[in-house]
Design a protein around this motif. Structure first.
Motif: not given
Length: 461
Positions: A55, A59, A120, A123-124, A128-130, A133, A137
Motif C-alpha cells: 500500500g 502511494s 481513489k 491509486l487503483f 492497487a488491489s482491494e 487500497f 488510502d
C-alpha cells in the motif's frame, strides 16, 4: 563584503565541492529517512506487514509528483540564484528566490486539493488491489494534507544550499528526520495507528523543517533574504525557473510514471508480493544512490557560480572531479549489494517469502549500477550551467523512452516474465547514462574548453 561571502571562485574546486557535498549528502540521506523509516516500521507491523508495504509503495507515485513540483521550483530557481550571485547581482537572486517561493505556495495548495479529490481512481490506476487500497488510502490521505510543508521543506532548502550554507541545509532535514524517527513508533505502535501514524509523523516532521527554513531565510545570517516584496511573480523569472527546473521535474514525474507502470506490471505478473518487493528494492536504491546524488547536487552551486564568474577552467575541473568520485562510489556499492543482497532486504522486511522473491530481483535491478552515475553527472552539469533543454531531454530518454517500453515489453520476450520488469532499469542505465554523459562532453564540455582556451590566450597577450 557580504555579497562576496561563500565565493566559490576561490580555493580548490574539489574542496569547495566536498565542503558542500558532505553536509548536503548527509542531509539527503537523512531526508530519505522521512519515507524510509516509515517503511522500516511498517514492515514490522504484526498483521499485514506485506500488504501495508504494498500500500505504501502504491502511494509513492503521488508522493513523487509532489516532490516533482518541489524540484521544479527549487532546483529551477537555486542554480539561477548561484549564477546571479556569481555575477554579483544579489537583488536579482532574491527576486528569483521570492518568485520560486510564491510558486511553491500556489502549487502546494493546488496539489493538496486535486490529490484528495482524485486519490481513489489514481491509486487503483497505480496497481492497487482491494486488499492493498485501504493501506494506500490511509497513508496518502494524511500525507496530502502536508503537501505545502513538503514543497517548502524540499524546495526552499535548495536556496540555502545554493548560498553555500550546506550545514544549515543539513540541519533542515536533520530536525525533521529526528522528529520522524521519534514519532513513527509512537504513532504506529503505541497509539496503534498503523500506516496513518507513519503518515502523520512524516507531515509533522516536514512542518518542522519548513518552519526552520523560513526562520533562516528571513533572518540575519542568510546572504539572500526571503522578502514579501520579492514574491510578486514576474513572467520572465517564472519562465526561467520553470525552464531550468523542468529537468528535476521531468526526472521526478518520469520516476512516478515508471513506478506506476512497474507496479501495474508486477501486479499483473506476480501479485501483491512483488509490489512489496519492489517497494523494498526502491528503498534500497534511494539510500545507496544518495551519496552520488548528494555530490552531484553539491557541485551545482560551485559549477554555476564559477560559470557566472567566467572561471571556465574551474568548471571543467569540477566536472571531472565529480564524475570520478561518483563512478567509483557506485561501482563499489554495486559489488557490495550483489554480494550481500539479503542484508539490505532484511532492513525493511523479515518475511521469508518476500525475501525469497526479492533477492534475485535485487541483483538484476542493480546490475551495472555504476552507469547511473554518468546520468547524475551529465544532468547535474546541464542544470548547473542553465542548459535546461539538454537536461530535460535525457530525463525523458532514460525513463520514458527506455524504461517504460522495456518494462512493458521484456516480460513478454524470451520467457523473462517478472525478471524482464526488473531488467528494464539496468538496461536504461547503460544506454541512457552513457548517452547523457557523452553528449554533455561533446556539447557543454567542448564549449567550456574553447572558452577556457580563449581566456588563456588573452592572458598571454
Amino acid at each position: 563584503m557580504e555579497n562576496r561571502k561563500n565565493d566559490f571562485t576561490k580555493g580548490s574546486v574539489a574542496r569547495n565541492i566536498i565542503n558542500l557535498a558532505i553536509p548536503m549528502t548527509l542531509a539527503q540521506l537523512i531526508n530519505v529517512l522521512y519515507n524510509i523509516v516509515d517503511r522500516i516500521f511498517i514492515g514490522r507491523i504484526d498483521n499485514g506487514a506485506t500488504l501495508a508495504m504494498s500500500g505504501l509503495g502504491l502511494s509513492l507515485p503521488l508522493i513523487t509528483i509532489i516532490i516533482a513540483f518541489a524540484n521544479l521550483f527549487g532546483m529551477g530557481g537555486a542554480p539561477l540564484c548561484s549564477i546571479a550571485r556569481g555575477k554579483g547581482n544579489d537583488q536579482e537572486a532574491e527576486e528569483i528566490m521570492g518568485n520560486s517561493f510564491a510558486l511553491m505556495i500556489i502549487f502546494g495548495i493546488l496539489l493538496t486539493i486535486i490529490g484528495l479529490l482524485f486519490k481513489k481512481p489514481l491509486l487503483f490506476m497505480f496497481g492497487a488491489s482491494e486488499a492493498t487500497f485501504p493501506y494506500a488510502d490511509a497513508y496518502i490521505s494524511i500525507y496530502l494534507l502536508g503537501s505545502l510543508f513538503v514543497m517548502i521543506g524540499l524546495g526552499m532548502n535548495s536556496f540555502i544550499n545554493s548560498q553555500g550554507f550546506a550545514k544549515i541545509g543539513m540541519m533542515t532535514v536533520l530536525l525533521g528526520a529526528i522528529t520522524n524517527i521519534v514519532l513513527d513508533p509512537i504513532f504506529i505502535f503505541t497509539f496503534q495507528m498503523g500506516v496513518r501514524g507513519a503518515a502523520l509523523a512524516t507531515v509533522i516532521s516536514q512542518f518542522i523543517s519548513a518552519v526552520w527554513i523560513l526562520l533562516f531565510l528571513t533572518g540575519k545570517n542568510t546572504i539572500l533574504k526571503l522578502r514579501i516584496q520579492r514574491m510578486k511573480l514576474k513572467l520572465d523569472y517564472v519562465k526561467q525557473i520553470v525552464s531550468l527546473g523542468m529537468s528535476g521535474f521531468v526526472m521526478a514525474i518520469t520516476n512516478s510514471l515508471v513506478a506506476i507502470v512497474c507496479n501495474a506490471s508486477l501486479q499483473s505478473y506476480g501479485g501483491d508480493i512483488y509490489v512489496a518487493a519492489m517497494t523494498v528494492i526502491n528503498s534500497i536504491r534511494e539510500v545507496v544512490s544518495m551519496p552520488s546524488s548528494g555530490l552531484t547536487n553539491a557541485s551545482q552551486p560551485v559549477l554555476g557560480y564559477n560559470y557566472g564568474a567566467q572561471a571556465y577552467e574551474r568548471v571543467l575541473k569540477g566536472i571531472k572531479f565529480m564524475t570520478l568520485v561518483c563512478v567509483a562510489y557506485t561501482f563499489v556499492m554495486w559489488l557490495i549489494i550483489t554480494l550481500f543482497p539479503s542484508f539490505f532486504i532484511h532492513i525493511f522486511n523479515n518475511e521469508p517469502h518476500l525475501i525469497e522473491v526479492a533477492i534475485p530481483s535485487l541483483k538484476v535491478y542493480f546490475f551495472g549500477f555504476f552507469m547511473m552515475a554518468f546520468q547524475f553527472a551529465g544532468q547535474s552539469v546541464a542544470v548547473a550551467l542553465g542548459k535546461s533543454k539538454q537536461a530535460v531531454f535525457f530525463s525523458l530518454l532514460r525513463k520514458v523512452f527506455i524504461v517504460v517500453p522495456l518494462t512493458l515489453l521484456l516480460p513478454k520476450l524470451f520467457g523473462l516474465g517478472i525478471t524482464g520488469i526488473f531488467l528494464a532499469e539496468p538496461i536504461s542505465n547503460f544506454i541512457g547514462g552513457g548517452a547523457c554523459y557523452l553528449t554533455m562532453w561533446l556539447t557543454i564540455g567542448r564549449d567550456l574548453k574553447k572558452k577556457a582556451l580563449l581566456q588563456k590566450e588573452k592572458a598571454v597577450l
